[in-house]
Design an enzyme around this catalytic site. Sequence first.
Site, PDB file in Angstrom:
ATOM      1  N   PHE A  95       0.840  -1.192   0.000  1.00  0.00           N
ATOM      2  CA  PHE A  95       0.000   0.000   0.000  1.00  0.00           C
ATOM      3  C   PHE A  95       0.878   1.246   0.000  1.00  0.00           C
ATOM      4  O   PHE A  95       1.814   1.360   0.792  1.00  0.00           O
ATOM      5  CB  PHE A  95      -0.893  -0.030   1.246  1.00  0.00           C
ATOM      6  CG  PHE A  95      -1.854   1.106   1.369  1.00  0.00           C
ATOM      7  CD1 PHE A  95      -3.050   1.096   0.664  1.00  0.00           C
ATOM      8  CD2 PHE A  95      -1.579   2.171   2.201  1.00  0.00           C
ATOM      9  CE1 PHE A  95      -3.951   2.145   0.787  1.00  0.00           C
ATOM     10  CE2 PHE A  95      -2.462   3.223   2.336  1.00  0.00           C
ATOM     11  CZ  PHE A  95      -3.661   3.206   1.621  1.00  0.00           C
ATOM     12  N   ASN A 192      -3.116   1.653  11.094  1.00  0.00           N
ATOM     13  CA  ASN A 192      -3.893   2.085   9.936  1.00  0.00           C
ATOM     14  C   ASN A 192      -4.329   0.809   9.228  1.00  0.00           C
ATOM     15  O   ASN A 192      -3.765   0.427   8.198  1.00  0.00           O
ATOM     16  CB  ASN A 192      -3.061   2.971   9.013  1.00  0.00           C
ATOM     17  CG  ASN A 192      -3.842   3.415   7.787  1.00  0.00           C
ATOM     18  OD1 ASN A 192      -5.064   3.322   7.743  1.00  0.00           O
ATOM     19  ND2 ASN A 192      -3.135   3.889   6.776  1.00  0.00           N
ATOM     20  N   PRO A 193      -5.338   0.127   9.780  1.00  0.00           N
ATOM     21  CA  PRO A 193      -5.722  -1.178   9.228  1.00  0.00           C
ATOM     22  C   PRO A 193      -6.533  -1.010   7.946  1.00  0.00           C
ATOM     23  O   PRO A 193      -7.053   0.075   7.655  1.00  0.00           O
ATOM     24  CB  PRO A 193      -6.586  -1.769  10.344  1.00  0.00           C
ATOM     25  CG  PRO A 193      -7.247  -0.563  10.930  1.00  0.00           C
ATOM     26  CD  PRO A 193      -6.208   0.526  10.894  1.00  0.00           C
TER      27      PRO A 193
END
Length: 298
Positions: A95, A192-193
């Site tokens: 990500f 920050n899942p």
Amino acid sequence: MTPEPALSLADAVREATAVLAAAGVPSPKVDAELLAGHLLGVGPGRLRALALGDTPAPAGYAELVAERAQRTPLQHITGVAHFRYLELAVGPGVFIPRPETESVVQLVIDWLKDRAPSARPKIVDLGTGSGAIAGSIAHEVPGAEVHAVEFSEFAHAWAAKNLLPLGVHLVRGDLRDALPELNGSFDVVVSNPPYIPAEAVPNEPEVALHDPPEALYGGGADGMELPTAAAASAARLLVPGGYFVMEHAEVQAGWIAAMLERSGLWSQVATHLDLNGRERATSAVRKPDARSDERIGQ
């Protein structure tokens, strides 16, 4: 036959901006300049100075612009994502950190600065991805003992490149049951899942086609399975009075705050705005309870 003169840097950037704008790239001029600067090895200021003269466009520039016009993320092309004071190695399988997450790091730094829980505070980042949060804390909080957990094999490999030089303790594991041997020992848990609902496919091709799905979708129709699990792990890992902060979507702020309140494990639940004024993160302080007291005493 006389060869065509090389396109100047200024003209090439101008043409690239038009190409990227036509492709729907959100920041065409910035991206055109960053691609040129990447090839020339210069920053934006130096690039603009070079464009005032007769500097030629760098070799391979048109190819990179064409790749970006296909909505390949800029960071995948350059191999670098800038986050606070760090340059992070990124690419397929991880990500790409967003600017909004920088405010989550600031919440942790401010809390540590105001309270100074120990001379060597202990922090863990659950679901570290590229390592942006954990790496920034390690870089900006001298003496901190920083841990990071990542489940994805590919993201873990990128995190290792970014975090090991900073002294972060990186483990491959699931945020739902990570680090049981360190229960009740952390001053801060940050996460920050993944939190996107199952049916909410992102509009941006850079996200929908290139960010790994396991870093986006939080599980369940509402996307809240992993955020809920991150909160449960935080309660397990923190010392009494420890600080938890989690990033989420703006529309999830009320649900997450209510979930933390209902559990009875947290006090001082607060929602925080990012630089765009959106409800981007929620924090809370771990209440003492009999289970945590017994665990710490073991």
